[in-house]
Design an enzyme around this catalytic site. Sequence first.
Site, short mmCIF file in Angstrom:
data_model
loop_
_atom_site.label_atom_id
_atom_site.label_comp_id
_atom_site.label_asym_id
_atom_site.label_seq_id
_atom_site.Cartn_x
_atom_site.Cartn_y
_atom_site.Cartn_z
N HIS A 1 -5.71 13.37 -2.09
CA HIS A 1 -5.86 13.88 -3.46
C HIS A 1 -4.75 13.29 -4.33
O HIS A 1 -3.56 13.43 -3.99
CB HIS A 1 -5.74 15.41 -3.49
CG HIS A 1 -6.73 16.10 -2.62
ND1 HIS A 1 -8.09 16.06 -2.87
CD2 HIS A 1 -6.58 16.86 -1.52
CE1 HIS A 1 -8.72 16.77 -1.95
NE2 HIS A 1 -7.83 17.25 -1.10
N ALA B 1 -4.57 22.34 -0.79
CA ALA B 1 -4.37 21.03 -0.18
C ALA B 1 -3.82 20.00 -1.16
O ALA B 1 -4.05 18.80 -1.00
CB ALA B 1 -5.70 20.56 0.40
N ASN C 1 -12.06 22.68 -3.86
CA ASN C 1 -11.12 23.73 -4.24
C ASN C 1 -9.93 23.17 -5.00
O ASN C 1 -9.39 23.82 -5.89
CB ASN C 1 -10.64 24.46 -2.98
CG ASN C 1 -11.75 25.30 -2.39
OD1 ASN C 1 -12.25 26.22 -3.02
ND2 ASN C 1 -12.17 24.96 -1.19
N1 LIG Z 1 -7.78 26.33 -1.61
C1 LIG Z 1 -7.89 25.27 -0.83
O1 LIG Z 1 -7.20 24.26 -0.99
C2 LIG Z 1 -8.86 25.29 0.30
C3 LIG Z 1 -8.78 24.34 1.31
C4 LIG Z 1 -9.68 24.40 2.34
C5 LIG Z 1 -10.67 25.37 2.37
N2 LIG Z 1 -10.76 26.25 1.36
C6 LIG Z 1 -11.83 27.27 1.33
O2 LIG Z 1 -11.47 28.39 2.12
C7 LIG Z 1 -12.65 28.97 2.69
C8 LIG Z 1 -12.45 29.11 4.21
O3 LIG Z 1 -12.25 27.84 4.79
P1 LIG Z 1 -12.36 27.63 6.37
O4 LIG Z 1 -11.96 26.25 6.65
O5 LIG Z 1 -11.68 28.75 7.06
O6 LIG Z 1 -13.95 27.77 6.57
P2 LIG Z 1 -14.72 28.16 7.91
O7 LIG Z 1 -16.13 27.71 7.70
O8 LIG Z 1 -13.99 27.71 9.11
O9 LIG Z 1 -14.69 29.77 7.90
C9 LIG Z 1 -15.32 30.57 6.93
C10 LIG Z 1 -15.66 31.90 7.57
O10 LIG Z 1 -16.12 32.79 6.55
C11 LIG Z 1 -17.25 33.49 7.03
N3 LIG Z 1 -18.07 33.92 5.90
C12 LIG Z 1 -18.94 33.18 5.16
N4 LIG Z 1 -19.49 33.93 4.20
C13 LIG Z 1 -18.96 35.18 4.32
C14 LIG Z 1 -19.13 36.38 3.62
N5 LIG Z 1 -19.99 36.49 2.59
N6 LIG Z 1 -18.42 37.47 4.01
C15 LIG Z 1 -17.57 37.39 5.06
N7 LIG Z 1 -17.37 36.27 5.78
C16 LIG Z 1 -18.05 35.17 5.41
C17 LIG Z 1 -17.95 32.52 7.97
O11 LIG Z 1 -18.78 33.20 8.91
C18 LIG Z 1 -16.78 31.81 8.62
O12 LIG Z 1 -16.36 32.46 9.80
C19 LIG Z 1 -13.82 28.05 2.33
O13 LIG Z 1 -14.54 28.58 1.24
C20 LIG Z 1 -13.14 26.76 1.92
O14 LIG Z 1 -13.88 26.04 0.96
C21 LIG Z 1 -9.86 26.26 0.35
#
Ligand SMILES: NC(=O)c1ccc[n+]([C@@H]2O[C@H](COP(=O)([O-])OP(=O)(O)OC[C@H]3O[C@@H](n4cnc5c(N)ncnc54)[C@H](O)[C@@H]3O)[C@@H](O)[C@H]2O)c1
Length: 271
Positions: free
Chosen positions: A222, A124, A192
């Site tokens: 950001h 992001a 992140n």
């Molecule tokens: N890199 C970036 O800029 C950035 C930006 C936004 C989100 N993220 C990260 O990406 C990840 C996903 O984001 P999202 O918005 O899709 O979240 P979300 O909460 O919508 O989805 C996460 C999914 O992962 C599943 N999950 C949790 N623990 C698990 C495990 N141990 N094994 C398998 N599945 C599991 C959950 O049940 C859920 O369905 C998060 O960790 C978030 O912090 C990164």
Amino acid sequence: MKKIRVGIVGCGAIGTSLAKAVARDFSKGARLSALYDINLKKTKDLSRVLARNIAVSKLSQLISKSDLVIEAASAKVSADIAYAALNSRRDVMVMSVGGLVGKIDKIKSLAVKMGRKVYIPSGAISGIDAVKAARMGRIKKATLTTTKNPLAFKGVKYVEDKFGSLRNIKKPLVLFSGPALKAVKYFPQNINVAAVLSLAGVGAAKTIVKIIASPKVKKNIHEINIIAEAGDIFTRTENILHPDNPKTSFLAVLSAKAVLNQILEPVKIGT
Ligand SMILES: NC(=O)c1ccc[n+]([C@@H]2O[C@H](COP(=O)([O-])OP(=O)(O)OC[C@H]3O[C@@H](n4cnc5c(N)ncnc54)[C@H](O)[C@@H]3O)[C@@H](O)[C@H]2O)c1
């Protein structure tokens, strides 16, 4: 050309968008081969929406069916998923970058040993291209200022312990100012971008992070400030929130798609 088999761990906002993109937009070069979520219902539901029988109930099954494993689950498990994928000689893309801080050296040496690649999208944030270039010279100072609506910090223990509810704040409130190393511990779901900037730049101990809750902002903002041998870099990204998860920025999903595109395209643009 043989299609890359892509497996997605985590069927939430990012995983769902990426699964649809692999199945629909990247079908020339990639094939969605498996979906896994700790919540099996989510895995099955997404599999049904995509009209594909690709739900699996174990991470190991997903890995065995994939050439590229995309982690979109949680910072608590992202490093372990990367280790497991690399140990099985699979490439891996990590979205929960906060979980890699302090572990990147181990991940790098495992990737080298196994001859595989680890992809970390910019997410992001804008400016990672220039930070990577500046890093080839010397970066003197790197600062990230993140401003979000107070609602984005709901359930963050550090904030609730220190400030209580943010519901009634009227003015911007600085929640944290310090090294990224500490920020990623206290704000694992929110930070992140700090992790990405640290990994691309001067590391989590030297990158300074400021986190602000502001009742007036609706977007996740950001700002990167870099003072470098090559010049100064300032970027500001005003993110629209993902419709399915207000904690996630839409650009983060598009950034992962752009990395996939880069993997599949013969011409690589940008640093
Ligand atoms: N890199 C970036 O800029 C950035 C930006 C936004 C989100 N993220 C990260 O990406 C990840 C996903 O984001 P999202 O918005 O899709 O979240 P979300 O909460 O919508 O989805 C996460 C999914 O992962 C599943 N999950 C949790 N623990 C698990 C495990 N141990 N094994 C398998 N599945 C599991 C959950 O049940 C859920 O369905 C998060 O960790 C978030 O912090 C990164």
